[in-house]
Write an enzyme that holds these catalytic residues in place. Structure first.
Site, short mmCIF file in Angstrom:
data_model
loop_
_atom_site.label_atom_id
_atom_site.label_comp_id
_atom_site.label_asym_id
_atom_site.label_seq_id
_atom_site.Cartn_x
_atom_site.Cartn_y
_atom_site.Cartn_z
N ASN A 55 0.70 -1.39 -0.46
CA ASN A 55 0.12 0.05 -0.21
C ASN A 55 0.81 0.96 -0.14
OD1 ASN A 55 -0.18 -1.26 3.07
ND2 ASN A 55 -0.71 0.64 2.92
N ASP A 56 0.44 1.99 0.97
CA ASP A 56 1.42 3.60 0.39
C ASP A 56 2.58 3.52 0.27
OD1 ASP A 56 -1.15 3.69 1.82
OD2 ASP A 56 -0.66 4.73 4.15
N GLN B 130 4.68 0.94 1.91
CA GLN B 130 3.49 0.01 3.12
C GLN B 130 4.06 -1.48 2.03
OE1 GLN B 130 2.73 0.58 6.43
NE2 GLN B 130 4.27 1.52 5.94
N SER C 127 2.96 3.57 7.78
CA SER C 127 3.73 4.91 7.37
C SER C 127 4.76 6.09 7.48
CB SER C 127 2.70 5.23 6.07
OG SER C 127 2.63 4.87 4.97
N ARG D 184 0.32 9.16 12.58
CA ARG D 184 -0.06 8.60 12.13
C ARG D 184 1.15 8.91 11.13
NH1 ARG D 184 -4.10 5.92 12.20
NH2 ARG D 184 -5.71 5.45 10.18
N GLU E 101 -5.41 10.95 6.87
CA GLU E 101 -4.27 10.04 6.97
C GLU E 101 -2.87 10.69 5.98
OE1 GLU E 101 -5.74 5.65 8.17
OE2 GLU E 101 -5.79 6.13 5.92
C1 FRU Z 1 -3.13 4.67 4.46
C2 FRU Z 1 -2.71 4.43 5.64
C3 FRU Z 1 -1.53 4.99 6.69
C4 FRU Z 1 -1.29 3.68 7.53
C5 FRU Z 1 -1.43 2.98 6.72
C6 FRU Z 1 -0.61 1.57 7.73
O1 FRU Z 1 -3.38 3.66 3.77
O2 FRU Z 1 -3.78 3.47 6.79
O3 FRU Z 1 -2.49 5.46 7.06
O4 FRU Z 1 0.38 4.52 7.91
O5 FRU Z 1 -1.62 2.92 5.80
O6 FRU Z 1 -0.74 0.56 6.50
#
Ligand code: FRU
Length: 496
Positions: free
Chosen positions: A38-39, A55, A99, A167, A223
């Site tokens: 992810n991110d 991620q 992240s 976060r 986020e």
């Molecule tokens: C955004 C998120 C962030 C977090 C991460 C966890 O997509 O929820 O806020 O750090 O993904 O994988």
């Protein structure tokens, strides 16, 4: 010294990557090395190349204890994987390295600032989650967690700031050599806010202030903030959760938000002027930017969305990819996004047609493909009434297609991937209002890379992004108009 958890992840990704079939993967978009992505994280230019972390859960195509994957590139299109950079292996981040971002110290070392997640069982058997900001220091390959982690935790926050939703630190260095960072947080009213922190040396951090409050306007928790100056303005990018729709601008669920305004550095005051979505398609979230050595501000996003990421098969060995890097600028108070100009170096086999009249269905010789860069300039035909609808279908065969359709009377552009091969009841369509397009003139730059489409509208005034699930042999492209429309088409293959 790398922990056993990190060594295992590195061994696993190295052993598993050769089992993936490159033909089913994107070519110039970064996808997860193996498993889940992810991110984008730690997007930086360091030691002569771009670094992009992400991620990462290497062990399956689903979210799990978060690691940081790592890749490097000279041009943001040809990527090489490096071994995973972080694993959840200390008490502070044992439930995940969430992240964060990267910065360089004066002595040349690189620091990763990330959110460490720890869950503690409570009296009622439910887990309470703590999110804290942590550091890891390294050389572009190996990173050592800072012994004094966490550098920011709940005790650093004023009353009313959540310790659970705290976060995604994004750091930048000021001209005077000190550091600032913004972090997403939830305030007592349940809505999001962005907090600002200050550090003299990058290691000792202090709370400064609430930089921006959501006050219930755009979704709830915010986020992945990013905060930077651009063309004389100041930009905040963030990804709100639990959005309510507003006209064609914002859609339900996880969205993206860009606030443009001004920033007084002396008082750390941000004044908002405009708000807009960052992407108007289906799959785009949590973008992060980097400043290129030549001064361009370049953004990359996760080319998925939490609300639409269920379209995967258990046996699939990878899931998740990044968007195309986009060059940002501001024009007339709006964020403009253009495909990274380096993409033009991948263009081959030009096919072009001028003034093609479309009234009914049209196919053009040589216009097809799944890894392409195609520009359409559409206009009404002189002396004819305005066409009612125009559509271009791509990734098409007898069973499948994905379509962009445009109705000038409504000034609405729609993306529809219902017939893209998806087997889930996720969102498949999204519409966007294109200011000024009532004239019937619209310019669409469509970039396909096997499993995705990104549409840059009118030189980047809007972008619509979506992932595709279509068999690789669906390569056809066709055009359709209800009424008479005229178009110029230029199409290239993109070869890496
Ligand atoms: C955004 C998120 C962030 C977090 C991460 C966890 O997509 O929820 O806020 O750090 O993904 O994988």
């Amino acid at each position: 010294m790398n922990s056993q958890t990190l060594r295992e992840a590195r061994r696993y990704e190295e052993a598993t990557e050769p089992l993936l079939n490159p033909a089913e993967r994107p070519s110039f978009h970064l996808a997860s090395r193996v498993g889940w992505m992810n991110d984008p994280n730690g997007f930086s230019y360091y030691k002569g190349q771009y670094h992009l972390f992400y991620q990462y859960h290497p062990y399956g195509p689903y979210w799990g204890p978060m690691h940081w994957g790592h890749a490097v590139s000279k041009d943001l299109l040809h990527w090489s994987y490096l071994p995973a950079a972080l694993a959840p292996d200390t008490p502070w981040d044992r439930d995940g390295c969430f992240s964060g971002s990267a910065f360089e110290l004066p002595d040349g070392r690189q620091v990763l600032m990330y959110t460490g997640v720890m869950k503690i069982p409570g009296a009622n058997g439910e887990f309470q989650e703590f999110q804290r900001q942590c550091l890891a220091v390294g050389d572009g390959l190996d990173y050592e967690k800072y012994a004094a982690n966490p550098v920011l935790d709940g005790d650093d926050l004023p009353l009313g700031c959540s310790r659970t939703d705290f976060r995604d630190p994004k750091v930048w260095k000021k001209a005077d050599g000190t550091y600032r960072c913004v972090v997403g947080n939830r305030s007592a009213d349940g809505s999001g806010q962005i907090l600002l922190f200050v550090s003299e040396n990058g290691f000792d951090w202090k709370y400064e202030k609430v930089l921006i409050k959501n006050d219930g306007r755009f979704g709830k928790m915010w986020e992945c903030p990013d905060f930077f100056s651009l063309d004389g303005k100041q930009v905040l990018l963030t990804s709100p959760q639990e959005m309510l729709p507003r006209g064609f601008e914002y859609h339900n669920g996880n969205g993206t938000l860009c606030l443009i305004g001004t920033y007084d550095e002396d008082t750390d005051t941000f004044r908002e002027e405009n708000d807009q979505s960052i992407d108007y398609g289906i799959d785009f979230y949590a973008p992060q930017t980097v400043m290129a050595p030549d001064g361009r501000r370049i953004m990359i996003g996760w080319m998925q969305n939490w609300d639409t990421c269920t379209m995967r098969e258990p046996e699939q060995m990878w899931y998740g990819q990044m968007s195309l890097p986009r060059e940002l600028s501001i024009r007339n108070g709006r964020l403009i996004q253009k495909p990274l100009r380096e993409l033009e170096a991948l263009r081959e086999d030009k096919v072009s047609y001028q003034k093609v009249e479309v009234n009914g269905e049209v196919r053009l010789n040589g216009v097809e493909g799944r890894k392409i860069d195609m520009e359409l300039r559409l206009s009404p035909v002189e002396g004819e009434p305005m066409y009612r609808k125009f559509a271009v279908r791509f990734a098409q065969n007898d069973m499948f297609y994905t379509a962009l359709s445009f109705r000038p009377q409504e000034a609405v552009l729609k993306i529809d991937r219902k017939f893209s091969g998806s087997r889930k009841a996720i969102i498949h369509q999204r519409r966007s209002l294109v200011q000024g397009s009532e004239s019937g003139k619209i310019k669409l730059r469509i970039i396909l890379d096997q499993c995705s489409v990104e549409v840059f509208v009118n030189d980047g005034i809007q972008v619509m992004t979506a992932t595709l699930y279509t068999d690789g042999d669906a390569r056809g492209i066709s055009f359709y108009a209800d009424g008479a429309a005229q178009m110029d088409v230029v199409k290239y293959e993109l070869k890496i």
